[in-house]
Design a protein around this motif. Structure first.
Motif, PDB file in Angstrom:
ATOM      1  N   ASP A 273       0.815  -1.216   0.000  1.00  0.00           N
ATOM      2  CA  ASP A 273       0.000   0.000   0.000  1.00  0.00           C
ATOM      3  C   ASP A 273       0.851   1.269   0.000  1.00  0.00           C
ATOM      4  O   ASP A 273       0.312   2.383  -0.002  1.00  0.00           O
ATOM      5  CB  ASP A 273      -0.930   0.020   1.219  1.00  0.00           C
TER       6      ASP A 273
ATOM      7  N   PRO B 237      -4.304  -6.434  -8.863  1.00  0.00           N
ATOM      8  CA  PRO B 237      -4.004  -5.121  -9.454  1.00  0.00           C
ATOM      9  C   PRO B 237      -3.176  -5.198 -10.728  1.00  0.00           C
ATOM     10  O   PRO B 237      -3.281  -4.329 -11.596  1.00  0.00           O
ATOM     11  CB  PRO B 237      -3.231  -4.405  -8.333  1.00  0.00           C
TER      12      PRO B 237
ATOM     13  N   GLY C 279     -13.030  -6.357  -3.030  1.00  0.00           N
ATOM     14  CA  GLY C 279     -12.341  -5.544  -4.019  1.00  0.00           C
ATOM     15  C   GLY C 279     -10.877  -5.912  -4.171  1.00  0.00           C
ATOM     16  O   GLY C 279     -10.223  -6.370  -3.234  1.00  0.00           O
ATOM     17  N   ARG C 280     -10.358  -5.674  -5.363  1.00  0.00           N
ATOM     18  CA  ARG C 280      -8.967  -6.038  -5.622  1.00  0.00           C
ATOM     19  C   ARG C 280      -7.973  -5.140  -4.882  1.00  0.00           C
ATOM     20  O   ARG C 280      -6.773  -5.432  -4.872  1.00  0.00           O
ATOM     21  CB  ARG C 280      -8.668  -6.033  -7.116  1.00  0.00           C
ATOM     22  N   ASP C 281      -8.447  -4.085  -4.228  1.00  0.00           N
ATOM     23  CA  ASP C 281      -7.552  -3.295  -3.385  1.00  0.00           C
ATOM     24  C   ASP C 281      -7.087  -4.099  -2.175  1.00  0.00           C
ATOM     25  O   ASP C 281      -6.100  -3.734  -1.525  1.00  0.00           O
ATOM     26  CB  ASP C 281      -8.232  -1.995  -2.934  1.00  0.00           C
TER      27      ASP C 281
ATOM     28  N   HIS D 274     -11.328 -11.566  -6.048  1.00  0.00           N
ATOM     29  CA  HIS D 274     -11.149 -10.122  -5.924  1.00  0.00           C
ATOM     30  C   HIS D 274     -11.699  -9.455  -7.171  1.00  0.00           C
ATOM     31  O   HIS D 274     -11.242  -9.706  -8.285  1.00  0.00           O
ATOM     32  CB  HIS D 274      -9.668  -9.803  -5.702  1.00  0.00           C
TER      33      HIS D 274
ATOM     34  N   LEU E 220     -12.936  -2.510  -9.127  1.00  0.00           N
ATOM     35  CA  LEU E 220     -13.338  -1.408  -8.262  1.00  0.00           C
ATOM     36  C   LEU E 220     -14.178  -0.392  -9.020  1.00  0.00           C
ATOM     37  O   LEU E 220     -13.982  -0.187 -10.224  1.00  0.00           O
ATOM     38  CB  LEU E 220     -12.110  -0.706  -7.690  1.00  0.00           C
TER      39      LEU E 220
ATOM     40  N   LEU F 271     -14.560   3.284  -9.700  1.00  0.00           N
ATOM     41  CA  LEU F 271     -13.627   4.400  -9.622  1.00  0.00           C
ATOM     42  C   LEU F 271     -14.340   5.738  -9.769  1.00  0.00           C
ATOM     43  O   LEU F 271     -15.400   5.831 -10.392  1.00  0.00           O
ATOM     44  CB  LEU F 271     -12.551   4.267 -10.702  1.00  0.00           C
TER      45      LEU F 271
ATOM     46  N   ARG G  24      -9.562   7.309  -9.521  1.00  0.00           N
ATOM     47  CA  ARG G  24      -9.090   6.757  -8.269  1.00  0.00           C
ATOM     48  C   ARG G  24     -10.186   5.993  -7.547  1.00  0.00           C
ATOM     49  O   ARG G  24     -11.368   6.191  -7.810  1.00  0.00           O
ATOM     50  CB  ARG G  24      -8.557   7.875  -7.359  1.00  0.00           C
ATOM     51  N   LYS G  25      -9.755   5.115  -6.627  1.00  0.00           N
ATOM     52  CA  LYS G  25     -10.681   4.388  -5.788  1.00  0.00           C
ATOM     53  C   LYS G  25     -11.553   5.354  -4.999  1.00  0.00           C
ATOM     54  O   LYS G  25     -11.074   6.394  -4.517  1.00  0.00           O
ATOM     55  CB  LYS G  25      -9.888   3.492  -4.827  1.00  0.00           C
TER      56      LYS G  25
ATOM     57  N   SER H  81     -13.664   7.033  -1.963  1.00  0.00           N
ATOM     58  CA  SER H  81     -13.361   7.210  -0.551  1.00  0.00           C
ATOM     59  C   SER H  81     -14.626   7.574   0.207  1.00  0.00           C
ATOM     60  O   SER H  81     -15.502   8.262  -0.311  1.00  0.00           O
ATOM     61  CB  SER H  81     -12.317   8.311  -0.365  1.00  0.00           C
TER      62      SER H  81
END
Length: 312
Positions: free
Chosen positions: A130, A188, A235-237, A261, A264, A266, A271-272, A274
């Motif tokens: 991360d 990812p 999720g793949r995160d 997984h 996501l 986006l 971006r993912k 939040s």
């Protein structure tokens, strides 16, 4: 289904009540709920609220409200992690007694200063998948009587997994079999199929700290086993975190679920999503007059499949 098909499939959705659910949560919750219905399986809701400083009752209420609006139902009672700290403590003590966990005393500020000095001098500090700096390792061999004295004096500390010792212990338990998992989704970097686990990339992960008597990694692994979760669909995160979960499963003699997984949802910036961005919250779309069916169309537009997912 895969080899898990000989028993009833169990899926779960496990949000943290530290903010409002967004579209990404909606997709994952619907996917797990749809799969449970499709396979005549069970669907569980778990509230992951070990971070008692950030988790709030109003967010937990909002989770229930948003999921009901999506048409999702779940088994009762709902497991709330904050009600089961002694259960996680027992597993932690198991690891401590086996010499696989140690007390760490460096503050976040002290670690940050070390990293900054290292990088300012042109060095490279190891970072986890991360991007966070890995914790220094010298406390693995800290004199135990000294550590116990510091703890007795009230010095703030966390318990960390000695990753090197843990991997060695897991290797002995696996007796030559590789540590890894099978993923019917995608990581990812496009990883799929048989995945070799690399938990060492995470460094000495936290198992508990004073403001949170357990950690995400420890709690989620124990709860999935306790609740009989057969399929972890997320999720793949969280793809890379699976390496740590597989390591803990081996160390604690826990069953290995099937993993998938998924992609996501986006934001417009790529971006993912939040929880801090309320514009993408489920409630915001509901307030705009959209329906759950409309959200499913949004997912399909972005190439995210619900009913067509295959688990092997």
């Amino acid at each position: 289904m895969d080899s898990q098909s000989s028993r009833q499939a169990v899926f779960r959705f496990a949000p943290s009540p530290n903010g409002l659910l967004h579209l990404g949560h909606a997709y994952s919750a619907l996917l797990n709920h749809d799969l449970a219905r499709k396979t005549a399986g069970r669907f569980l809701l778990r509230i992951e609220d070990i971070d008692t400083a950030r988790c709030r009752p109003e967010y937990e209420e909002a989770i229930h409200r948003d999921l009901r609006w999506l048409g999702i139902t779940w088994e009762e009672p709902v497991r709330r992690q904050s009600e089961h700290f002694p259960f996680y403590q027992q597993a932690l003590e198991n690891l401590i007694d086996r010499g696989l966990a140690y007390p760490s005393f460096l503050s976040r500020g002290e670690v940050r200063e070390r990293v900054e000095r290292c990088e300012a001098a042109g060095g490279t500090w190891p970072r986890d998948p991360d991007g966070a700096p890995c914790y220094p390792t010298e406390e693995r061999t800290l004199d135990r009587p000294r550590a116990e004295r510091w703890i007795a004096e009230g010095r703030q500390h966390a318990w960390r997994l000695d990753m090197e010792a843990a991997i060695a212990a897991a290797r002995d338990r696996l007796a030559g079999r590789p540590l890894g998992w099978t993923d019917t989704g995608c990581g990812p970097q496009g990883e799929t199929g048989t995945i070799a686990a690399r938990p060492e990339r995470w460094g000495d992960i936290i198992l508990s700290r004073p403001d949170a008597p357990s950690s995400y990694h420890l709690s989620v692994t124990l709860d999935d086993a306790l609740q009989g979760v057969t399929h972890v669909v997320r999720g793949r995160d969280l793809f890379n975190a699976t390496a740590v979960h597989r390591l803990l499963q081996v160390l604690l003699d826990l069953p290995e679920p099937a993993y998938h997984h998924h992609g996501l949802v986006l934001g417009d910036d790529g971006r993912k999503l939040s929880k801090s961005n309320r514009d993408t919250g489920i409630a915001a779309y509901r307030d705009k007059g959209l329906s759950p069916a409309d959200l499913r169309l949004l997912f399909a537009r972005d190439g995210l499949v619900l009913d067509g997912l295959r688990l092997g």
